[in-house]
Write a protein that holds these residues in place. Sequence first.
Motif, short mmCIF file in Angstrom:
data_model
loop_
_atom_site.label_atom_id
_atom_site.label_comp_id
_atom_site.label_asym_id
_atom_site.label_seq_id
_atom_site.Cartn_x
_atom_site.Cartn_y
_atom_site.Cartn_z
N LYS A 1 83.29 62.92 44.15
CA LYS A 1 84.11 63.77 45.00
C LYS A 1 85.16 64.38 44.09
O LYS A 1 85.89 63.67 43.42
CB LYS A 1 84.76 62.95 46.12
CG LYS A 1 85.53 63.81 47.12
CD LYS A 1 85.97 63.01 48.33
CE LYS A 1 86.65 63.91 49.34
NZ LYS A 1 87.12 63.16 50.52
N ASN A 2 85.23 65.71 44.06
CA ASN A 2 86.18 66.33 43.15
C ASN A 2 86.95 67.45 43.82
O ASN A 2 86.50 68.03 44.81
CB ASN A 2 85.49 66.82 41.88
CG ASN A 2 84.67 68.06 42.09
OD1 ASN A 2 85.21 69.16 42.14
ND2 ASN A 2 83.36 67.91 42.20
N THR A 3 88.11 67.72 43.28
CA THR A 3 88.95 68.81 43.75
C THR A 3 89.22 69.74 42.57
O THR A 3 89.76 69.30 41.56
CB THR A 3 90.30 68.27 44.29
OG1 THR A 3 90.03 67.47 45.44
CG2 THR A 3 91.23 69.41 44.68
N PRO A 4 88.79 70.99 42.66
CA PRO A 4 89.12 71.94 41.58
C PRO A 4 90.63 72.10 41.48
O PRO A 4 91.35 72.05 42.47
CB PRO A 4 88.46 73.24 42.05
CG PRO A 4 87.45 72.82 43.06
CD PRO A 4 87.99 71.59 43.71
N ILE A 5 91.12 72.27 40.27
CA ILE A 5 92.56 72.46 40.07
C ILE A 5 92.81 73.90 39.69
O ILE A 5 93.02 74.74 40.56
CB ILE A 5 93.10 71.47 39.03
CG1 ILE A 5 92.89 70.03 39.52
CG2 ILE A 5 94.57 71.72 38.76
CD1 ILE A 5 93.38 68.97 38.57
N THR B 1 95.34 66.21 44.83
CA THR B 1 94.89 64.87 45.21
C THR B 1 93.47 64.94 45.74
O THR B 1 93.02 65.97 46.25
CB THR B 1 95.80 64.25 46.29
OG1 THR B 1 95.77 65.07 47.46
CG2 THR B 1 97.23 64.11 45.82
N VAL B 2 92.77 63.81 45.61
CA VAL B 2 91.44 63.66 46.16
C VAL B 2 91.30 62.20 46.55
O VAL B 2 91.83 61.31 45.89
CB VAL B 2 90.35 64.09 45.14
CG1 VAL B 2 90.41 63.26 43.88
CG2 VAL B 2 88.97 64.05 45.76
N ASN B 3 90.61 61.92 47.68
CA ASN B 3 90.40 60.52 48.06
C ASN B 3 88.98 60.31 48.54
O ASN B 3 88.30 61.24 48.97
CB ASN B 3 91.43 60.05 49.10
CG ASN B 3 91.27 60.74 50.43
OD1 ASN B 3 90.32 60.49 51.15
ND2 ASN B 3 92.22 61.61 50.76
N ALA B 4 88.53 59.07 48.43
CA ALA B 4 87.17 58.72 48.83
C ALA B 4 87.08 57.21 49.05
O ALA B 4 87.94 56.45 48.60
CB ALA B 4 86.16 59.16 47.78
N VAL B 5 86.02 56.79 49.75
CA VAL B 5 85.78 55.37 50.05
C VAL B 5 84.65 54.86 49.16
O VAL B 5 83.61 55.52 49.02
CB VAL B 5 85.42 55.20 51.55
CG1 VAL B 5 85.08 53.75 51.85
CG2 VAL B 5 86.57 55.68 52.43
N ALA B 6 84.85 53.68 48.58
CA ALA B 6 83.85 53.10 47.68
C ALA B 6 82.60 52.69 48.45
O ALA B 6 82.69 52.00 49.46
CB ALA B 6 84.45 51.89 46.97
N PRO B 7 81.42 53.12 47.98
CA PRO B 7 80.17 52.75 48.64
C PRO B 7 79.70 51.36 48.22
O PRO B 7 80.32 50.72 47.36
CB PRO B 7 79.19 53.82 48.12
CG PRO B 7 79.70 54.13 46.76
CD PRO B 7 81.21 54.03 46.86
#
Length: 199
Positions: free
Chosen positions: A79-83, A100-106
């Motif tokens: 999961k990425n966010t362009p800067i 910022t970027v957030n995600a849940v660990a699989p």
Amino acid sequence: GLVALKTFGPFTGGPNASGAYQNVAAAPGEQFEASIYAYSPSPDSILGNQNFTNVVLSFVNAAGSVIGSVNFSPGTNEKNTPIFDGRDPNMVQDNWVQYTVNAVAPANTAYVRMSNFFVQLANQGGAVWFDNASLVKLTPNVIEVEGDYNGNGVVDAADYTIWRDSLGQNGANLAADGDGNNMVNNDDYIERWQDVHVQ
């Protein structure tokens, strides 16, 4: 602060990247937020070329392979966010901007990886600076409690139900296998659930 990371190049003639990443121990179901400040100076800007930068959250298994998650962009392992993107005519210059970027660990996660990269597609110049990087676990720490077979931090009738419904099962990672012998039996009730529940 006194130190920042300057990313540019590496001028090899084809698509390439420079930057930094770090792995941090993680577990399935934990949610993380990565944050970083970035700066594009006008005297050394990427504006008008094909260079871009991003902040990326990836999840890595124990073998070191990046694994996917339903929280990720479709078709990717991250999961990425362009800067900053030099192809954007409205790209900000000469200001620090937080991303910022957030995600849940699989399932099967052993590490979360935060990456910050400068991607150079066509051997063009310019640079982007990174500073104040942080990686925060948003999920509260859960203290493991003996007999808490559903992992909600409380030993109650719901845990008894899990034990009862799995009584007699054999195998690894059984929720109600309180003593870790790869089987659910009366010991898991008497020594784990009952003793804790009646206190």
